[in-house]
Design a protein around this motif. Structure first.
Motif, mmCIF file in Angstrom:
data_model
loop_
_atom_site.group_PDB
_atom_site.id
_atom_site.type_symbol
_atom_site.label_atom_id
_atom_site.label_comp_id
_atom_site.label_asym_id
_atom_site.label_seq_id
_atom_site.Cartn_x
_atom_site.Cartn_y
_atom_site.Cartn_z
ATOM 1 N N GLU A 463 0.854 -1.189 0.013
ATOM 2 C CA GLU A 463 0.003 -0.089 -0.043
ATOM 3 C C GLU A 463 0.886 1.249 0.133
ATOM 4 O O GLU A 463 0.541 2.248 -0.786
ATOM 5 C CB GLU A 463 -0.873 0.117 1.120
ATOM 6 C CG GLU A 463 -1.944 -1.173 0.964
ATOM 7 C CD GLU A 463 -2.621 -1.045 2.269
ATOM 8 O OE1 GLU A 463 -2.717 -0.357 3.429
ATOM 9 O OE2 GLU A 463 -3.596 -2.319 2.374
ATOM 10 N N ARG A 464 2.026 1.320 0.616
ATOM 11 C CA ARG A 464 2.718 2.245 0.879
ATOM 12 C C ARG A 464 3.634 2.699 -0.688
ATOM 13 O O ARG A 464 3.845 3.660 -1.011
ATOM 14 C CB ARG A 464 3.978 2.124 1.953
ATOM 15 C CG ARG A 464 4.684 3.290 2.229
ATOM 16 C CD ARG A 464 5.570 3.282 3.246
ATOM 17 N NE ARG A 464 6.621 2.470 3.235
ATOM 18 C CZ ARG A 464 7.518 1.922 4.302
ATOM 19 N NH1 ARG A 464 7.485 2.301 5.195
ATOM 20 N NH2 ARG A 464 8.440 1.146 3.684
ATOM 21 N N LYS A 488 -6.275 -5.841 -3.867
ATOM 22 C CA LYS A 488 -7.563 -4.885 -3.809
ATOM 23 C C LYS A 488 -7.443 -3.468 -3.479
ATOM 24 O O LYS A 488 -7.584 -2.558 -3.911
ATOM 25 C CB LYS A 488 -8.637 -5.697 -3.120
ATOM 26 C CG LYS A 488 -9.964 -4.870 -3.436
ATOM 27 C CD LYS A 488 -11.003 -5.803 -2.542
ATOM 28 C CE LYS A 488 -12.514 -5.250 -3.116
ATOM 29 N NZ LYS A 488 -13.581 -6.155 -2.532
ATOM 30 N N ALA A 489 -6.530 -3.249 -2.319
ATOM 31 C CA ALA A 489 -6.422 -2.135 -1.598
ATOM 32 C C ALA A 489 -5.390 -1.149 -2.446
ATOM 33 O O ALA A 489 -5.390 0.141 -2.684
ATOM 34 C CB ALA A 489 -5.695 -2.171 -0.186
ATOM 35 N N PHE A 510 -11.472 -10.084 -8.999
ATOM 36 C CA PHE A 510 -12.590 -9.561 -8.302
ATOM 37 C C PHE A 510 -13.141 -8.347 -8.816
ATOM 38 O O PHE A 510 -12.509 -8.084 -10.270
ATOM 39 C CB PHE A 510 -12.160 -9.442 -6.834
ATOM 40 C CG PHE A 510 -10.981 -8.505 -6.753
ATOM 41 C CD1 PHE A 510 -10.783 -7.179 -7.139
ATOM 42 C CD2 PHE A 510 -9.640 -9.391 -6.480
ATOM 43 C CE1 PHE A 510 -9.685 -6.730 -6.739
ATOM 44 C CE2 PHE A 510 -8.496 -8.478 -6.662
ATOM 45 C CZ PHE A 510 -8.260 -7.366 -6.477
ATOM 46 N N SER A 511 -13.565 -7.528 -8.442
ATOM 47 C CA SER A 511 -14.440 -6.368 -8.749
ATOM 48 C C SER A 511 -13.426 -5.249 -9.453
ATOM 49 O O SER A 511 -13.727 -4.379 -9.892
ATOM 50 C CB SER A 511 -15.368 -5.673 -7.800
ATOM 51 O OG SER A 511 -14.472 -5.084 -6.656
ATOM 52 N N ALA A 512 -12.038 -5.512 -9.049
ATOM 53 C CA ALA A 512 -11.165 -4.492 -9.551
ATOM 54 C C ALA A 512 -10.875 -4.307 -11.025
ATOM 55 O O ALA A 512 -10.582 -3.355 -11.608
ATOM 56 C CB ALA A 512 -9.530 -4.975 -8.811
ATOM 57 N N ARG A 513 -11.572 -5.383 -11.669
ATOM 58 C CA ARG A 513 -11.541 -5.243 -12.890
ATOM 59 C C ARG A 513 -12.548 -4.216 -13.499
ATOM 60 O O ARG A 513 -12.218 -3.794 -14.860
ATOM 61 C CB ARG A 513 -12.141 -6.558 -13.745
ATOM 62 C CG ARG A 513 -11.287 -8.072 -13.555
ATOM 63 C CD ARG A 513 -11.759 -9.037 -14.095
ATOM 64 N NE ARG A 513 -12.884 -9.483 -13.308
ATOM 65 C CZ ARG A 513 -13.821 -10.611 -13.732
ATOM 66 N NH1 ARG A 513 -13.431 -11.220 -14.703
ATOM 67 N NH2 ARG A 513 -14.772 -10.756 -12.844
ATOM 68 N N GLN A 514 -13.117 -3.717 -12.926
ATOM 69 C CA GLN A 514 -14.033 -2.777 -13.138
ATOM 70 C C GLN A 514 -13.346 -1.115 -12.988
ATOM 71 O O GLN A 514 -13.631 -0.097 -13.439
ATOM 72 C CB GLN A 514 -15.476 -2.437 -12.409
ATOM 73 C CG GLN A 514 -16.217 -3.970 -12.486
ATOM 74 C CD GLN A 514 -16.323 -4.240 -14.004
ATOM 75 O OE1 GLN A 514 -16.686 -3.498 -14.995
ATOM 76 N NE2 GLN A 514 -16.162 -5.379 -14.326
#
Length: 762
Positions: A463-464, A488-489, A510-514
């Motif tokens: 994340e960093r 995801k993050a 997952f929904s990250a494809r959107q």
């Protein structure tokens, strides 16, 4: 080098101006020729800055500081006029690139970095012996010459312990290379060991290609410098302890420059220090730069050698700064109007990227100047004349960066030292080959550079890393993440900054494809059944396929088994192994008893797949055996042994050694990294950079920036080495047939069969 502008003077202080080397708010640096024919770098300060008493005092101090130094790895001042209305100084001209430019395309080899460190430490030892502190040791102030580096720019140097000429609390220097004691909150006194801290940061950058305290906003970099440990991932063991000591927070814990020099000074095989390199430089030290950089220096030296005198400019009574402002306005107008539109804002001016045509009666370069440059370009004296070594054009892969073009920065978000480091390192290598290839092309409209950040496979660090890339305004696109940690993050952070994230190996099903910024160049996990279905239905035409659901691997296996059972032709049968069982014997016996002609293992555990393979072999099963990419690991091949032979595996990566159009990439990879085998995702990393570069090229006329890239990437079709990158307009996903492949295990290794829909053998 850029041509002189129409308002530039012909000469300054008896030095004939030839080209512009750079320009900024403070002044202009010219390439000039001395009365004796020697090339010099001549720095001129704009009059309005020189009118500031404090600035003029600092300029006098730079002249005084540099004039009192004569070390081999320092650039001496040959003339100066600090009292002129537009003060100037001239130094020896060094034709090599700055370290920042060289490392922008490729970290330096360890042997080169050791010599670099030894010679810079020697230079600093001489600076400190003269009672000075440089205060701005950074990659941009280190020039790389054929015989060694040169430390330049003593503009903010001062006597050790002297009072700074800045207002209280101000800092002078470059974030990331400033020592902690220079921060206002620390209130420490700058001394020689402050330069040692900066030297440690420079060497870490040279050997890893990353700034040890990261990039981004100055405040964030300064905070990390004071409160966090430097990022030294990838620093070789024999350098690590020295760099850790140089980068100590407390100056008292750092070595002196002479100690750094002694630690890095080349030694003979008996362990004794070699003679002073100023007296005798062994061949291995004389050839200290990688071949591509050596050729770059030679090319630039040859370019200087052949420069004609520019035509005499028309008289111009305007002051230097007035002329500068007028022609900057002219250049801006040309840029706004475009190359094919008339300039309606200012009178026409010569193109900024075209040198004046040489005069037909131009005199050849003076003999003294030729001899002065001969050593720089590898020239040799023959029969009283000079035969210059012809520097080849940098057209090979791995060549150094170009100069004078816009630079676009690509980030790499990778796991280079954690559990998925193999995929990360493979991509980094492929990416670096792509950068070298791009920067060696004569027709490129811009240079590319790389900024690498390692998340170590740790969620918080991932994340960093995303935050650091997002906060760095120079980064226009990022390749990655290479691992699955915190995906995801991570994607959400890039989405928030509208920073394009081009994924090569990361599975984000997952929904990250959107998310519009997330451009996935591989099929996700749900697509890996497609090659298996195609092979069983259309190639082997299996009639009785046993589908094995390994419940120990959770929902992944269950979903794959459900898909296959529903879509397979013939009469598929479903079997399952309990999560708490490691015994595949009963399943293997049931498969043999049912006269199955094919088996698909649906789990993602290499070790459990190996157990399944051994059980099937012991039961005498000889039919087709298939599995998905997660299984194809060293663990599966080692534990299954001969039982792995013949297994078919669906993957999202290709083997470039089996792709005819990737032959040049394969040769370059093997030569650069001295590895026969090319790991998964290396060529895919190469393709990703070329795809991003192609999109940038399409945007060049409108301007390359993050938002434009996000909107353009999926509209581009790029014919890569490993696949055609093309997206479906309805789903924004990669065209399925373009990124799925089959491998077969043969002789204990995976052999690439090709794109799944092109495999014909049963």
């Amino acid at each position: 080098m850029r041509p002189l502008r129409r308002g530039d003077p012909d000469s300054i202080g008896g030095y004939r101006l030839l080209r512009r080397l750079g320009a900024g708010g403070m002044g202009v640096v010219y390439l000039a020729r001395s009365p004796g024919g020697a090339p010099v770098a001549l720095k001129v300060i704009h009059a309005e800055h020189a009118a500031d008493p404090g600035f003029r005092t600092r300029f006098r101090r730079e002249v005084a500081a540099a004039s009192r130094l004569s070390g081999r790895w320092l650039v001496p001042i040959v003339a100066a006029a600090p009292e002129e209305r537009e003060p100037w100084l001239a130094t020896d001209f060094v034709p090599g690139p700055a370290l920042a430019e060289a490392v922008g395309s490729w970290p330096l080899p360890v042997a080169t970095v050791r010599l670099l460190g030894a010679r810079l430490a020697e230079a600093l030892a001489e600076v400190h012996a003269a009672g000075l502190v440089h205060r701005d040791v950074k990659p941009g102030n280190v020039l790389l010459a054929l015989d060694g580096p040169r430390l330049i720019d003593f503009g903010i140097a001062r006597l050790s312990g002297a009072t700074a000429l800045t207002e209280s609390g101000a800092m002078i220097g470059t974030p990331g290379y400033l020592p902690p004691e220079q921060m206002p909150t620390r209130g420490g006194e700058l001394g020689p060991r402050s330069d040692v801290f900066a030297l440690g940061a420079v060497l870490a950058y040279a050997v890893t290609g990353r700034h040890p305290f990261g990039s981004g906003l100055a405040a964030a970099v300064l905070y990390r410098t004071v409160h966090e440990e430097p990022d030294l991932d990838g620093v070789p063991t024999d350098l690590l302890s020295l760099l850790v000591a140089c980068l100590a927070k407390d100056p008292a814990d750092r070595p002196e420059a002479r100690e750094v020099h002694e630690a890095l000074r080349p030694r003979a095989r008996d362990g004794r220090a070699r003679p002073d390199p100023r007296v005798a430089v062994p061949d291995t030290e004389a050839n200290w730069l990688p071949g591509a950089l050596t050729r770059l220096v030679a090319e630039r030296s040859a370019a200087v050698l052949t420069l004609p005198d520019p035509p005499t400019a028309e008289p111009d009574r305007a002051t230097g700064r007035q002329r500068e402002q007028r022609h900057e306005a002219s250049d801006d107008a040309r840029e706004l109007n475009g190359p094919d539109r008339p300039n309606t804002t200012a009178p026409p001016a010569p193109p900024a990227d075209r040198a004046p045509a040489p005069s037909t009666d131009a005199k050849p370069p003076a003999r003294r100047r030729l001899l002065r440059l001969a050593s720089a370009v590898g020239a040799c004296v023959v029969g009283g004349g000079v035969v210059a070594w012809a520097a080849p054009r940098l057209t090979e892969r791995g060549a150094g960066p170009g100069s004078g073009l816009p630079r676009h920065l690509i980030g790499l978000h990778a796991d280079l030292t954690g559990p998925e480091r193999d995929a990360g390192r493979a991509q980094e290598r492929g990416i670096r080959l792509a950068l070298a290839d791009h920067n060696a092309r004569a027709d490129r409209p811009f240079d590319l550079a790389l900024r690498v950040r390692d998340d170590r496979g740790e969620e918080r660090r991932a994340e960093r890393v995303a935050d650091d890339h997002a906060a760095d305004p120079e980064v226009l696109a990022v390749i990655g993440p290479t691992g699955r940690t915190g995906t995801k993050a991570v994607i959400a952070r890039y989405q928030k900054s509208l920073l394009p994230l081009v994924s090569v190996s990361c599975d984000a099903s997952f929904s990250a494809r959107q998310e519009e910024v997330f451009v996935q160049l591989r099929q996700d996990e749900t697509g890996l059944e497609v090659p298996l279905l195609h092979y069983l239905n259309n190639v082997s035409r299996a009639r009785r396929t046993a589908v094995l659901d390994d419940q120990a691997t959770g929902r992944v296996s269950d979903r794959a088994a459900e898909t296959l059972t529903r879509l397979l032709h013939g009469t598929p049968t479903a079997h399952s192994v309990a999560a708490d069982s490691a015994d595949f014997g009963p399943i293997a016996a049931a498969v043999r008893a049912a006269a199955s002609d094919a088996v698909v293992y649906c789990g993602d555990s290499p070790s459990r797949a190996a157990r399944c393979a051994r059980a099937l072999s012991e039961a005498g099963f000889r039919g087709t055996r298939l599995a998905r990419q997660p299984v194809l690991q060293r663990e599966f091949l080692a534990e299954a042994g001969e039982a792995s032979e013949g297994w078919l595996i669906s993957t999202t990566y290709a083997d470039p050694a089996e792709l005819p159009k990737a032959a040049e990439f394969v040769a370059a990879y093997r030569a650069r990294f001295e590895r026969r085998d090319i790991p998964p995702y290396a060529v895919e990393g190469y393709d990703a950079v070329r795809y991003v570069a192609r999109t940038m090229r399409d945007l060049a006329a409108r301007g390359v920036e993050r938002g434009a890239l996000v909107g353009q990437l999926r509209d581009v079709t790029y014919e890569g080495l490993s696949r055609t990158i093309e997206f479906q307009s309805t789903t924004n996903e990669l065209v399925p047939t373009n990124g799925l492949f089959l491998h077969r295990v043969e002789d204990g290794a995976a052999r690439f069969l090709g794109r799944y829909d092109e495999v014909r053998e049963a």
